[in-house]
Structures are given as C-alpha cells and as structure tokens.
Design an enzyme around this catalytic site. Structure first.
Site, short mmCIF file in Angstrom:
data_model
loop_
_atom_site.label_atom_id
_atom_site.label_comp_id
_atom_site.label_asym_id
_atom_site.label_seq_id
_atom_site.Cartn_x
_atom_site.Cartn_y
_atom_site.Cartn_z
CD GLU A 1 -2.54 1.17 2.74
OE1 GLU A 1 -3.49 1.95 2.88
OE2 GLU A 1 -2.16 0.38 3.63
CE LYS B 1 -8.71 1.06 3.16
NZ LYS B 1 -7.68 1.35 4.17
CB CYS C 1 -4.88 -1.36 4.74
SG CYS C 1 -4.46 -1.18 6.49
#
Length: 507
Positions: free
Chosen positions: A265, A322, A376
């Site tokens: 990430e 995301k 994540c």
C-alpha cells in the site's frame, strides 16, 4: 431466598455476587481470554476464560450487575487484544500522542458495551440464549458505525485446524465454538467442564487438520512479494524517500523474472499523476512482469487510496479505489468540525482525507486473470469480500491484499491482521498474496496455510508459486444467512427452555 442461599455458600461465592469484585474477576478473565489471539495463540486459555465469565454472570443478581460483568469481560478482552491501537498515535507523538490512551480506552470500553448489553439482555436466561445473542452482537459489531470485526472470540482458532470450519460459517461459526463449548461443558457438569472442550477440540484437530501444503503445480504462476520495510516515521521523510525507492527497485529486479510483482500500500510517495518516472523504473525492474502496487491519486479536489496494475508497457491496466476507509485514520467523521479542534486523520492525504471508491470489485491482472484487490483494513470485512467474489466465470483467481501495517506497531497488530487474512482465504477457498510495507507479507493458500513469508520488520522479497483456487465453499456462496438462521433457532430454543424451567419452578 437469594440472600439465604448466599449466606449458605462459601465466602468466595458471596464475594462473586458483589458487583465490583465480580467485575474485576471478569476483567481479568477477559485479559486471559485475549491471549488466544495472535501473536500469542493460547486458545486453550480462552475457553476456560469464557467459562469463568459465564460462571460470574450466573452470580449477578441484577440486570445491571450482569451488564457490568459482561462489560468488564469485554473491556479486558479488547483492552489486551486491541492494545496495538495506541501505536498509530505514537508515530507522530508531538501531534497525536495525546490521543493514544483515549483511543484504547474508548475503543475497548466502547466495544465492550456490546458484550455488556448481551449479558444484560440474557440476565436470568439460559446459556443458549446468551450465546446466540453474543454471536449476533459480534456480527453486528462488523457493521455498526462502519464496522470493526477485529478480535472476535472465534479468531483464537485461526492458527488451529478448527479454522477450516470457517469455510462453512465464517468467523461467526468459530465464535459459536469458542463460546458454545464452555457453555455446554458447564451445562453438562462441573466435573467435566474442562474435559469436554478439550476432547471436542482434539477431535476437531484430528478431523480438520489439512496437513502441510502440497507442492505447487509446475505451471503455477510465480508471484514476487516485495517488502521494502519503510518505517512509518521515516516513510515520508525526503531524505529517506530515495532509500526506500531504491529498495523497491533492487528487490523487484533480483533473480528470475516472475509472472507478477506486488508492492505494498502507498508504495510510492507521489501521487499517480506525478509518478510517471518512478513507475517507468518499476516496469523496467519488473522486466516484463505486470506490477501491482498501492498508490495515492487525485481527481480534482478528491484524493483516493488506490491500487493499480501496470502492464509491461507501463500503462495502467487496472485501477481500484479503496472503498472501506478507516475512521479517524483515512477520514474523520464530521471532519470540518473536528479539524477546528485539531483532530485530523492519521493517514489522511494532504487534501484532508480520502474519498471512498464505489466498492470492492475484481480487476484484471495480465497473464493471471481476475484478482480481488484489498487495501489494508478491507481485508477484515468478510461480508464485503463475499459480495465481491461471485461464483462461476467471474470468480477471482486470487485475492491481492496490499497494506501498510507499519501503523500497527511491532507487538500484536500486524500478526492479528495477517491472521485475519488467513481466515479470509479459508472462507473463500481462494489464495491470497499479501504484501505489507514492514510485514508480515506472505502467500496464503486456499486452506489458510502460509506457503511463503517475509517476517515483521524485515526487508526482502520472496517468489511464491500461486496456489490453486478451490471451489466456492458454503460461506462464499451463502454468507452469514445460515448462521443467522442457526442463531435464531438457538435463541428460540433457549427462550422455550426458560419458559419450561419457570413453569416447573411455579409448579
């Protein structure tokens, strides 16, 4: 009647009926029970801890006392299990350090309210109703206020063969086992309360143990996992940016050419529209292999935490933004008001916070097929992953999780996050390539076994053959619906038993 019974009991029992000593004992039981979570893995302590909480609950004489017992057990459990939550606030101590103790107190105490409410609702009711409500509360915890299904009781089994049952019912089924075994043992009799959970778990261990991972097929694609170990306190330091970038290049270019290279990430410190040269260097280092990485990007005034797949020509073949952002990390609820008091997201972009994407969806990876990107925090939400992993031709070949667990410290957070990635692989019977900035990175097969790994706080790269994908299991097809039906049946059975018991007592 209650007072006379208490006088007839030993002094220790009478003390257990008092709310504050009972709450202290329940809090200690919660601390012990949380030792079943990663990295400790002492699941055999978690079951007696739950049993003790159930015994203490039985001594509560009021609904408020029952609430206090459940809340104290939850506060102890979450206080230890989520102790890593202070770590993100210590990266920039001068700016955020004052929030660290409040973060742990509010998070542990707030999540414990779910358990306290369950104990209060089931006061003077049977264990079956309590367990059903407790599991329902844990499922609700994954949804309420954007959800936080971390440190569930069932997670104590992730590193055991019992975890294979998650393919049938996910983490809620594991939680049913973690809570139901102690409850059943206590119902059978005090002399057997240790033996029954132990024997049941040993039987499951033998029956469910998948054994070691088999050798990969000779034609399996090779995925290179790259972990640059960019310490969070230095990750954005201008003096260190060239160091971390060079690590990515050298680790990517070593050895034979793989079929896919994966970076973590926010692997690059620049926005996507500013990263042309860096991406060109990465493509050259990958030598023709597609490159998947996390990167920030912007559209006008909006900033996104994104994942892209870059092809051999340097073009962006796939893009994912995301969608499930971290509250108070990547955005702050009521952000403008909070900013007036100096409260900003820990990982927020220079624009003040990220914008969520439209939702999880598979992307195409040249030469491999469909992959489900997860960034994540998104790896802990089984329900959302279920919704994105359709069966049939559109079912992804693998999950691709990119994360920066440097925020989670060095003790428990990164290990718990990695453990939950293993659980997602089992639930979907789908391999996962997981790459973390500082670790733990690894290739996880469809049975949750780790076939390649880079440890925490290590710099390195590992080439891992992509394990085969299994058929979609029950949990991937039906999600939480069967468990909800089971909980409803369990709760109704518990209520019926309570009415029968009261009828006998009245007679």
């Amino acid at each position: 009647m209650t007072a006379s019974l208490l006088r007839a009991r030993p002094a220790a029992w009478r003390r257990a009926a008092r709310p504050w000593p009972r709450a202290a004992a329940a809090g200690f039981a919660g601390l012990v029970g949380a030792l079943g979570l990663a990295p400790w893995g002492l699941w055999w302590l978690s079951l007696p801890a739950v049993a003790l909480a159930l015994v203490l609950r039985g001594h509560a004489t009021t609904r408020g006392g029952a609430f206090l017992t459940g809340w104290a057990f939850g506060a102890g459990w979450f206080g230890l299990g989520l102790s890593w939550i202070v770590e993100p606030f210590l990266v920039d101590v001068a700016r955020h350090g004052w929030m660290a103790p409040f973060a742990l107190l509010f998070l542990a105490g707030g999540l414990a309210l779910f358990w306290g409410a369950v104990f209060a609702a089931a006061h003077r009711r049977g264990a079956a109703l309590l367990v059903a409500l407790w599991i329902a509360a844990e499922m609700a915890r994954g949804v309420v206020f954007t959800g936080f299904p971390w440190a569930m009781p069932g997670h104590v089994f992730i590193d055991t063969p019992v975890a294979q049952l998650a393919a049938l019912g996910g983490a809620p089924l594991l939680t049913l086992i973690a809570l139901g075994l102690p409850a059943a043992a206590l119902a059978i009799g005090r002399s057997l309360w240790l033996a029954v959970p132990a024997l049941a778990c040993m039987a499951a261990w033998i029956a469910l143990d998948p054994g070691p991972a088999p050798a990969p097929p000779p034609d399996a694609p090779v995925v290179r996992l790259v972990q640059p170990n960019a310490v969070q306190a230095l990750k954005w330091d201008p003096d260190w940016l060239p160091v971390f970038h060079e690590r990515l290049m050298s680790l990517t270019g070593q050895g034979d050419v793989p079929d896919l290279v994966v970076w973590p990430e926010t692997a690059l410190p620049w926005l996507l529209d500013q990263s042309g040269e860096a991406l060109a260097q990465g493509v050259a280092a990958a030598r023709g292999a597609p490159l998947a990485l996390g990167i920030q990007r912007r559209e006008g005034a909006r900033y996104y935490n994104s994942a892209i797949v870059v092809d051999a020509d340097g073009g962006v073949a796939s893009l994912y933004d995301k969608s499930h952002l971290v509250p108070f990390g990547e955005y702050v609820p009521f952000g403008e008001t909070a900013a007036r008091f100096g409260i900003h997201g820990l990982a927020a972009s220079e624009g003040g916070g990220y914008t969520p994407g439209p939702g999880l969806h598979p992307v195409s990876v040249p030469g491999i097929g469909l992959a489900l990107p997860l960034i994540c925090y998104e790896g802990i939400f089984a329900r959302e992953i279920n919704a994105a992993t359709t069966t049939g031709a559109l079912r992804p070949r693998l999950m691709l999780l990119m994360t920066n667990d440097a925020w989670f410290g060095h003790v428990s957070g990164p290990y718990q996050h990695f453990a939950q990635a293993r659980l997602r692989a089992i639930e979907q019977r789908m391999p996962m390539a997981r790459v973390a900035n500082t670790g733990v990175s690894g290739m996880i097969d469809a049975m949750g076994r780790v076939t390649a790994r880079i440890g925490l706080d290590e710099m390195g790269a590992v080439d891992a053959a992509l394990p085969p994908r299994g058929a979609a299991p029950a949990y991937a097809r039906w999600g939480d619906a069967p468990m909800l039906a089971l909980l409803l049946a369990l709760g109704l059975a518990g209520m019926r038993r309570n009415r029968l018991d009261r009828g006998r007592a009245g007679a």
